[in-house]
Scaffold this motif. Structure first.
Motif, PDB file in Angstrom:
ATOM      1  N   ASP A   1      34.235  41.904  37.540  1.00 18.37           N
ATOM      2  CA  ASP A   1      35.252  42.169  36.530  1.00 18.37           C
ATOM      3  C   ASP A   1      36.421  42.883  37.202  1.00 18.37           C
ATOM      4  N   GLN A   2      37.552  42.182  37.262  1.00 16.93           N
ATOM      5  CA  GLN A   2      38.696  42.730  37.963  1.00 16.93           C
ATOM      6  C   GLN A   2      39.525  43.547  36.991  1.00 16.93           C
ATOM      7  N   GLN A   3      39.521  44.854  37.165  1.00 18.28           N
ATOM      8  CA  GLN A   3      40.200  45.725  36.216  1.00 18.28           C
ATOM      9  C   GLN A   3      41.683  45.889  36.510  1.00 18.28           C
ATOM     10  N   VAL A   4      42.072  45.648  37.758  1.00 23.87           N
ATOM     11  CA  VAL A   4      43.478  45.730  38.151  1.00 23.87           C
ATOM     12  C   VAL A   4      43.840  44.401  38.794  1.00 23.87           C
ATOM     13  N   LYS A   5      44.810  43.723  38.211  1.00 24.43           N
ATOM     14  CA  LYS A   5      45.126  42.362  38.652  1.00 24.43           C
ATOM     15  C   LYS A   5      46.563  42.250  39.134  1.00 24.43           C
ATOM     16  N   GLN A   6      46.702  41.687  40.316  1.00 22.15           N
ATOM     17  CA  GLN A   6      48.010  41.317  40.817  1.00 22.15           C
ATOM     18  C   GLN A   6      47.968  39.812  41.002  1.00 22.15           C
ATOM     19  N   SER A  94      40.775  56.260  37.170  1.00 20.64           N
ATOM     20  CA  SER A  94      39.989  56.452  35.963  1.00 20.64           C
ATOM     21  C   SER A  94      39.363  57.835  35.991  1.00 20.64           C
ATOM     22  N   MET A  95      39.835  58.728  35.152  1.00 20.17           N
ATOM     23  CA  MET A  95      39.334  60.100  35.171  1.00 20.17           C
ATOM     24  C   MET A  95      37.879  60.199  34.749  1.00 20.17           C
ATOM     25  N   ASN A  96      37.394  59.242  33.998  1.00 21.69           N
ATOM     26  CA  ASN A  96      36.008  59.337  33.540  1.00 21.69           C
ATOM     27  C   ASN A  96      35.038  58.685  34.500  1.00 21.69           C
ATOM     28  N   ARG A  97      35.496  58.367  35.705  1.00 21.10           N
ATOM     29  CA  ARG A  97      34.611  57.771  36.709  1.00 21.10           C
ATOM     30  C   ARG A  97      34.806  58.477  38.034  1.00 21.10           C
ATOM     31  N   ASP A  98      34.557  59.779  38.046  1.00 17.61           N
ATOM     32  CA  ASP A  98      34.666  60.541  39.288  1.00 17.61           C
ATOM     33  C   ASP A  98      36.013  60.381  39.964  1.00 17.61           C
ATOM     34  N   ASP A  99      37.055  60.312  39.178  1.00 12.34           N
ATOM     35  CA  ASP A  99      38.390  60.275  39.763  1.00 12.34           C
ATOM     36  C   ASP A  99      38.594  59.035  40.644  1.00 12.34           C
ATOM     37  N   LYS A 100      37.912  57.981  40.316  1.00  8.13           N
ATOM     38  CA  LYS A 100      37.931  56.780  41.160  1.00  8.13           C
ATOM     39  C   LYS A 100      39.256  56.052  41.038  1.00  8.13           C
ATOM     40  N   ILE A 101      39.711  55.511  42.164  1.00  8.70           N
ATOM     41  CA  ILE A 101      40.925  54.698  42.176  1.00  8.70           C
ATOM     42  C   ILE A 101      40.530  53.258  42.451  1.00  8.70           C
ATOM     43  N   ILE A 102      40.981  52.355  41.581  1.00  5.87           N
ATOM     44  CA  ILE A 102      40.661  50.936  41.706  1.00  5.87           C
ATOM     45  C   ILE A 102      41.918  50.182  42.100  1.00  5.87           C
ATOM     46  N   PHE A 103      41.782  49.337  43.120  1.00  8.77           N
ATOM     47  CA  PHE A 103      42.926  48.618  43.670  1.00  8.77           C
ATOM     48  C   PHE A 103      42.960  47.172  43.213  1.00  8.77           C
ATOM     49  N   GLY A 104      44.183  46.651  43.106  1.00 12.97           N
ATOM     50  CA  GLY A 104      44.366  45.215  42.949  1.00 12.97           C
ATOM     51  C   GLY A 104      44.260  44.542  44.301  1.00 12.97           C
ATOM     52  N   LYS A 105      44.423  43.212  44.309  1.00  8.08           N
ATOM     53  CA  LYS A 105      44.245  42.452  45.541  1.00  8.08           C
ATOM     54  C   LYS A 105      45.484  42.473  46.427  1.00  8.08           C
ATOM     55  N   GLY A 106      46.596  42.926  45.904  1.00 10.62           N
ATOM     56  CA  GLY A 106      47.798  43.032  46.718  1.00 10.62           C
ATOM     57  C   GLY A 106      48.745  41.863  46.545  1.00 10.62           C
ATOM     58  N   THR A 107      50.025  42.131  46.767  1.00  5.13           N
ATOM     59  CA  THR A 107      51.076  41.110  46.781  1.00  5.13           C
ATOM     60  C   THR A 107      51.868  41.280  48.069  1.00  5.13           C
ATOM     61  N   ARG A 108      52.000  40.179  48.804  1.00  3.30           N
ATOM     62  CA  ARG A 108      52.785  40.234  50.044  1.00  3.30           C
ATOM     63  C   ARG A 108      54.237  39.957  49.723  1.00  3.30           C
TER      64      ARG A 108
END
Lengths: 113, 115
Positions: A1-6, A94-108
């Motif tokens: 499940d991709q939560q951040v999409k580029q 996401s503050m409710n997940r141990d301060d986790k940072i989720i990345f998208g796949k990137g745009t060149r």
């Protein structure tokens, strides 16, 4: 499940024009959104961020816009310069997940002379 | 100079030969994490640590181990590397709980090839 999409793997923009990089997210619990820039053979470097309680943050040539109702953010670079050619990662915290940072796949981003 | 260092920067190894990639930061950050970057998949978190002796799995922890005995160091251990672990690895650190903006520093990356 991709939560951040580029959704755009790459983007080409003429030097001096505006570059607009887009990002969509699915998790309403994200409280901070970030953009990172990455050159080849280097680690990502932080560029700009925005809190979920704001809709715009500006830093020099870089502006990030947040549309919470659409779960969409965008990075505007004006004017685009050759040194802006890089991979740009959108990320969300996401503050409710141990301060986790989720990345998208990137745009060149390619800045054309 | 504030930085995150990783060693080695490049490594070619064979399947099954244990290896360790070191990561060290000089900013007194509590939070450290490991990511791998693969084409078309972006950055995926392997493990993270919110402080000394506290580690937890990220999104793709299988085949990896970490330890956090000291605040500044967070080594990534591959006990029995396999070809699907060929990737570009990044270590990162930040304050905890940090301001999301500007707080995360990345190392220069380690390119690992497992044959």
């Amino acid at each position: 499940d991709q939560q951040v999409k580029q959704n755009s793997p790459s983007l080409s923009v003429q030097e001096g024009r505006i570059s607009i990089l887009n990002c969509d997210y699915t998790n309403s619990m994200f409280d901070y959104f970030l953009w990172y820039k990455k050159y080849p053979a280097e680690g990502p470097t932080f560029l700009i961020s925005i809190s979920s309680i704001k809709d715009k943050n500006e830093d020099g040539r870089f502006t990030v816009f947040l549309n919470k109702s659409a779960k969409h953010l965008s990075l505007h670079i004006v004017p685009s310069q050759p040194g802006d050619s890089a991979v740009y990662f959108c990320a969300a915290r996401s503050m409710n997940r141990d301060d986790k940072i989720i990345f998208g796949k990137g745009t060149r981003l390619h800045i054309l002379p | 100079e504030a930085q995150v260092t990783q060693n080695p920067r490049y490594l070619i190894t064979v399947t099954g030969k244990k290896l360790t990639v070191t990561c060290s930061q000089n900013m007194n950050h509590e939070y450290m994490s490991w990511y791998r970057q693969d084409p078309g998949l972006g950055l995926r978190q392997i493990y993270y640590s919110m402080n000394v002796e506290v580690t937890d799995k990220g999104d793709v922890p299988e085949g990896y181990k970490v330890s956090r005995k000291e605040k500044r160091n967070f080594p990534l251990i591959l006990e029995s590397p396999s070809p699907n672990q060929t990737s570009l690895y990044f270590c990162a650190s930040r304050l905890n709980p940090g301001l999301a903006g500007g707080g995360q520093y990345f190392g220069p990356g380690t390119r690992l090839t497992v044959t």
